[in-house]
Design a protein around this motif. Structure first.
Motif, PDB file in Angstrom:
ATOM      1  N   MET A  85       0.845  -1.206   0.000  1.00  0.00           N
ATOM      2  CA  MET A  85       0.000   0.000   0.000  1.00  0.00           C
ATOM      3  C   MET A  85       0.879   1.255   0.000  1.00  0.00           C
ATOM      4  SD  MET A  85      -3.187   0.509  -0.167  1.00  0.00           S
ATOM      5  CE  MET A  85      -4.080   2.026  -0.296  1.00  0.00           C
ATOM      6  N   GLU A  86       1.969   1.213   0.777  1.00  0.00           N
ATOM      7  CA  GLU A  86       2.897   2.357   0.838  1.00  0.00           C
ATOM      8  C   GLU A  86       3.442   2.682  -0.547  1.00  0.00           C
ATOM      9  OE1 GLU A  86       6.219   2.028   3.589  1.00  0.00           O
ATOM     10  OE2 GLU A  86       4.841   1.476   5.176  1.00  0.00           O
ATOM     11  N   LEU A  88       2.079   1.852  -3.471  1.00  0.00           N
ATOM     12  CA  LEU A  88       0.985   2.363  -4.318  1.00  0.00           C
ATOM     13  C   LEU A  88       0.699   3.833  -4.008  1.00  0.00           C
ATOM     14  CD1 LEU A  88      -1.632  -0.541  -4.420  1.00  0.00           C
ATOM     15  CD2 LEU A  88      -0.129   0.202  -6.255  1.00  0.00           C
ATOM     16  N   CYS A  89       0.723   4.170  -2.718  1.00  0.00           N
ATOM     17  CA  CYS A  89       0.475   5.568  -2.318  1.00  0.00           C
ATOM     18  C   CYS A  89       1.568   6.467  -2.870  1.00  0.00           C
ATOM     19  CB  CYS A  89       0.434   5.712  -0.799  1.00  0.00           C
ATOM     20  SG  CYS A  89      -1.015   4.972  -0.061  1.00  0.00           S
ATOM     21  N   ASP A  94      -2.881   4.716  -5.495  1.00  0.00           N
ATOM     22  CA  ASP A  94      -3.933   4.327  -4.554  1.00  0.00           C
ATOM     23  C   ASP A  94      -5.254   5.005  -4.901  1.00  0.00           C
ATOM     24  OD1 ASP A  94      -2.548   6.712  -3.832  1.00  0.00           O
ATOM     25  OD2 ASP A  94      -3.554   6.708  -1.888  1.00  0.00           O
ATOM     26  N   ARG A  95      -5.145   6.124  -5.661  1.00  0.00           N
ATOM     27  CA  ARG A  95      -6.366   6.835  -6.047  1.00  0.00           C
ATOM     28  C   ARG A  95      -6.815   6.449  -7.458  1.00  0.00           C
ATOM     29  NH1 ARG A  95      -4.233  12.587  -4.681  1.00  0.00           N
ATOM     30  NH2 ARG A  95      -2.323  11.453  -4.261  1.00  0.00           N
ATOM     31  N   ILE A  99      -9.634   0.043  -4.402  1.00  0.00           N
ATOM     32  CA  ILE A  99      -9.032  -0.811  -3.379  1.00  0.00           C
ATOM     33  C   ILE A  99     -10.069  -1.111  -2.282  1.00  0.00           C
ATOM     34  CG2 ILE A  99      -7.200  -0.978  -1.633  1.00  0.00           C
ATOM     35  CD1 ILE A  99      -5.524   0.876  -3.534  1.00  0.00           C
TER      36      ILE A  99
END
Lengths: 109, 261
Positions: A85-86, A88-89, A94-95, A99
């Motif tokens: 997730m880190e 992807l952010c 992440d946007r 998800i």
């Protein structure tokens, strides 16, 4: 990396486990594009068993999503571990990807 | 401290001249280590050993537990896919666009399809703020942009270790600071082990977690940056305070030298 295709109440789920890296990404792309060519939607990807993803894995999903958008398809990610997730952010993805916490949540939306 | 690199009794000689005199040290995993020292102290030679461009006269270099000095060329070529290097002059291929320079290791060392490679290239160029320059050639870029393009290429295969040879050399202070910030970002986001050879003190204080200081082929300091700042070692102090070396000749010796006796 292992790829398992699961049918969950009529929804296709790619359940992945292990490392998604430069060596395994070509196999992932083959599997993903197989569903894209069939215009499957939604397509769920279950990350719960994934220990590592590198740029080639992320690029494979970007290519998959881009192709799916061509026919209005939905690519949904489920159970992404914190470390992934880190990344992807950081990549601002992440946007871009949808998800969800669980397969049920992803199916409901 | 989890170790990424362990060097033991490393000796390098060019003929009779000893460049590295049996040095031993460790480099911590996931941190930025700066190899520091004056010109001619052996730091570039050491870097060339760590990236496998030179074979030592004797000694051992363990990277992630594997002795690279004992590897065959084929074994090391496979192993080095997890190592990225930014060379001092960036070493971009001038006949290729920036995107093709970044794509080169992916085309040479992976079986990825071209659309995947193109996306990776764009991700790497965005990482170093060169998104709009993918079709530019190296000759069309400034010095700082060339360095960033070199970093994008070094990052192409998602290395676990990233080596920088004098990254700030030839850059103005503002561009150099931007490059330092990028190095910090790479460490924090990707948890990469970073090794930087430099003698630029502002960079050292900005990026270093750990420092190895060389002098005349010996390690005179190895430890965290805060310990370096507090070190009382005369050569460390002289370096940090930018004091010139004392004259080594007496006037009599100098006269004898130039007179040819």
């Amino acid at each position: 990396m292992k790829i398992e295709v699961v049918d969950c109440k009529g929804v296709k789920v790619l359940a992945l486990s292990g490392d998604i890296d430069m060596y395994s990404s070509p196999d992932l792309r083959k599997e993903l594009m197989h569903f894209v060519h069939k215009k499957v939607s939604p397509l769920l990807v279950d990350f719960r068993g994934v220990s590592y993803i590198d740029s080639s894995g992320i690029a494979t999903f970007v290519e998959g999503l881009k192709s799916m958008m061509g026919y209005g398809g939905k690519l949904k990610f489920v159970g992404i571990p914190e470390k992934i997730m880190e990344i992807l952010c950081f990549a601002k993805l992440d946007r871009v990807f949808e998800i969800y916490g669980s397969i049920d949540d992803a199916c409901r939306n | 401290m989890e170790k990424a690199i362990e060097v033991t009794d490393l000796v390098t000689q060019y003929g009779d001249r000893v460049i590295l005199n049996g040095i031993s040290f460790s480099i911590p995993k996931g941190k930025t280590t700066v190899i520091l020292g004056g010109s001619g102290c052996g730091k570039s030679t050491l870097l060339n050993h760590l990236i496998g461009l030179l074979k030592p006269t004797s000694g051992e270099i363990l990277i992630n537990g594997h002795d690279i000095t004992a590897m065959t060329e084929d074994e090391f070529n496979e192993f080095r896919k997890k190592m990225g290097v930014l060379f001092q002059g960036s070493a971009l291929l001038n006949s290729m666009t920036i995107a093709d320079n970044v794509a080169l290791p992916l085309r040479e060392h992976t079986k990825l399809e071209e659309p995947t490679i193109q996306i990776i290239c764009r991700m790497k160029l965005d990482l170093v703020s060169l998104s709009k320059f993918e079709h530019f050639y190296p000759s069309q870029l400034s010095g700082g942009m060339k360095k960033r393009a070199g970093i994008a290429r070094a990052m192409a295969l998602d290395p676990e270790l990233l080596f920088f040879d004098e990254p700030s050399a030839g850059l103005d202070p503002v561009t150099a600071a931007g490059l330092d910030e990028l190095i910090i970002k790479l460490r924090d986001v990707f948890k990469i082990t970073i090794v930087v050879v430099t003698h630029e003190l502002p960079s050292v204080f900005m990026i270093a977690d750990y420092v190895i200081m060389l002098d005349l082929g010996e390690v005179i300091f190895a430890g965290p940056i805060d310990e370096l700042k507090a070190s009382a070692h005369p050569k460390v102090r002289r370096f940090l305070e930018r004091q010139a070396e004392q004259e080594t000749y007496s006037p009599e010796d100098y006269f004898r030298f130039i007179a040819g006796n």
